[in-house]
Design a protein around this motif. Structure first.
Motif, PDB file in Angstrom:
ATOM      1  N   ASN A  89      -9.735 -52.851  26.745  1.00 48.57           N
ATOM      2  CA  ASN A  89      -9.099 -51.542  26.576  1.00 48.57           C
ATOM      3  C   ASN A  89     -10.122 -50.489  26.173  1.00 48.57           C
ATOM      4  O   ASN A  89      -9.923 -49.301  26.420  1.00 48.57           O
ATOM      5  CB  ASN A  89      -7.994 -51.617  25.516  1.00 48.57           C
ATOM      6  CG  ASN A  89      -6.958 -52.664  25.844  1.00 48.57           C
ATOM      7  OD1 ASN A  89      -6.768 -53.019  27.008  1.00 48.57           O
ATOM      8  ND2 ASN A  89      -6.301 -53.200  24.820  1.00 48.57           N
TER       9      ASN A  89
ATOM     10  N   LYS B  81      -4.410 -51.246  32.512  1.00 51.13           N
ATOM     11  CA  LYS B  81      -5.362 -52.300  32.133  1.00 51.13           C
ATOM     12  C   LYS B  81      -4.598 -53.566  31.812  1.00 51.13           C
ATOM     13  O   LYS B  81      -3.624 -53.534  31.070  1.00 51.13           O
ATOM     14  CB  LYS B  81      -6.147 -51.840  30.880  1.00 51.13           C
ATOM     15  CG  LYS B  81      -7.284 -52.761  30.474  1.00 51.13           C
ATOM     16  CD  LYS B  81      -8.431 -52.672  31.446  1.00 51.13           C
ATOM     17  CE  LYS B  81      -9.397 -53.858  31.329  1.00 51.13           C
ATOM     18  NZ  LYS B  81      -8.865 -55.153  31.778  1.00 51.13           N
ATOM     19  N   ARG B 101      -1.202 -52.759  30.033  1.00 54.24           N
ATOM     20  CA  ARG B 101      -1.374 -51.720  29.023  1.00 54.24           C
ATOM     21  C   ARG B 101      -1.597 -50.356  29.680  1.00 54.24           C
ATOM     22  O   ARG B 101      -2.009 -50.279  30.835  1.00 54.24           O
ATOM     23  CB  ARG B 101      -2.614 -52.064  28.145  1.00 54.24           C
ATOM     24  CG  ARG B 101      -2.619 -53.473  27.563  1.00 54.24           C
ATOM     25  CD  ARG B 101      -1.515 -53.626  26.538  1.00 54.24           C
ATOM     26  NE  ARG B 101      -1.594 -52.545  25.570  1.00 54.24           N
ATOM     27  CZ  ARG B 101      -2.404 -52.546  24.494  1.00 54.24           C
ATOM     28  NH1 ARG B 101      -3.179 -53.572  24.241  1.00 54.24           N
ATOM     29  NH2 ARG B 101      -2.418 -51.512  23.659  1.00 54.24           N
ATOM     30  N   TRP B 108      -2.249 -48.844  21.949  1.00 59.49           N
ATOM     31  CA  TRP B 108      -3.497 -48.472  22.638  1.00 59.49           C
ATOM     32  C   TRP B 108      -4.501 -47.793  21.727  1.00 59.49           C
ATOM     33  O   TRP B 108      -4.078 -46.918  20.968  1.00 59.49           O
ATOM     34  CB  TRP B 108      -3.168 -47.534  23.808  1.00 59.49           C
ATOM     35  CG  TRP B 108      -4.356 -47.218  24.650  1.00 59.49           C
ATOM     36  CD1 TRP B 108      -5.189 -46.143  24.542  1.00 59.49           C
ATOM     37  CD2 TRP B 108      -4.865 -48.012  25.737  1.00 59.49           C
ATOM     38  NE1 TRP B 108      -6.182 -46.207  25.492  1.00 59.49           N
ATOM     39  CE2 TRP B 108      -6.007 -47.349  26.234  1.00 59.49           C
ATOM     40  CE3 TRP B 108      -4.472 -49.225  26.333  1.00 59.49           C
ATOM     41  CZ2 TRP B 108      -6.767 -47.851  27.294  1.00 59.49           C
ATOM     42  CZ3 TRP B 108      -5.216 -49.718  27.380  1.00 59.49           C
ATOM     43  CH2 TRP B 108      -6.356 -49.022  27.851  1.00 59.49           C
ATOM     44  N   PRO B 109      -5.802 -48.104  21.755  1.00 69.52           N
ATOM     45  CA  PRO B 109      -6.412 -49.148  22.592  1.00 69.52           C
ATOM     46  C   PRO B 109      -6.508 -50.507  21.896  1.00 69.52           C
ATOM     47  O   PRO B 109      -7.190 -51.384  22.393  1.00 69.52           O
ATOM     48  CB  PRO B 109      -7.818 -48.584  22.833  1.00 69.52           C
ATOM     49  CG  PRO B 109      -8.143 -47.880  21.549  1.00 69.52           C
ATOM     50  CD  PRO B 109      -6.830 -47.354  21.014  1.00 69.52           C
TER      51      PRO B 109
END
Lengths: 143, 143
Positions: A89, B81, B101, B108-109
């Motif tokens: 991420n 992602k 995601r 996030w992240p």
């Protein structure tokens, strides 16, 4: 047209000690002495997602994850549980975490990410752990 | 001697909605409406670690992870992602998280684990998402 070149992401490079180039992946030791933690980066340019690797590369990645996991288990026999993950991420270059955990480690039973401050190895520790893991990885890659 | 039977761990069963039995894995939807999140559990008794699966089972698992990932991406086109992980520090039965995601989702992240309170689906939402994912999974498993 030139093939695009593989370049290790700068953050991954800064956060790891180089261990070895396996047939597919560059393998490094995460610079966090709290956990035996390997990072496997397939040397394939511009791949962000594990399912986007070709089938032969997926097979080879699986073999290298197995070898990395065995090497950690042999080098750190008190380990109890493997954690294997591709998140990305923050750093989008595909990289796989292979971490050996045990009851009582600095984050147990939570995941290692966002669990307190990273503790870099000192030079002597890093040399010892790299030596131990290099031996274990070479043994598992020659099997 | 009888073969030991596969039984889904009670915590995984309580936390997921059943989606389908693929050739290797039981696939469920994590009951957390904050994230499109599948759980794949190989129906192999007494396996805790991914590298302990047989080579044919590892190949099949890889194919099922690919199909699950594609299904999530098709069902939730705003996803950005994939997060793919086998942790198992709390529930030792081998299970693989496949999560889609996006920038701005509830964690996030950061990784999804230990990120605030789970938000169970209400019945209508669950029915819609299960229907959407079943269609996408069947499509990807028949490819």
């Amino acid at each position: 047209m030139n093939q695009p070149e593989f370049r290790l992401d700068g953050r991954l490079e800064a956060d790891t000690h180089f261990l070895l180039d396996a047939p597919l992946c560059r393998i490094g030791l995460m610079d966090d002495s709290r956990f035996p933690w390997l990072i496997l980066v397939p040397r394939v340019p511009n791949v962000r997602e594990w399912p986007d690797l070709s089938t032969p590369d997926q097979l080879q990645l699986q073999a290298e994850i197995n070898a990395a996991a065995r090497a950690l288990q042999q080098a750190f026999p008190h380990g109890q549980k493997l954690n294997i993950a591709a998140l990305g991420n923050v750093v989008p270059q595909l990289h796989i975490h292979v971490i050996l955990r045990h009851d009582g480690d600095a984050a147990w039973p939570a995941p290692v990410w966002n669990s307190g401050q990273r503790q870099p190895y000192d030079d002597a520790e890093a040399a010892d752990v790299l030596d131990l893991l290099n031996t274990a990885l070479l043994k598992n890659f020659s099997d």
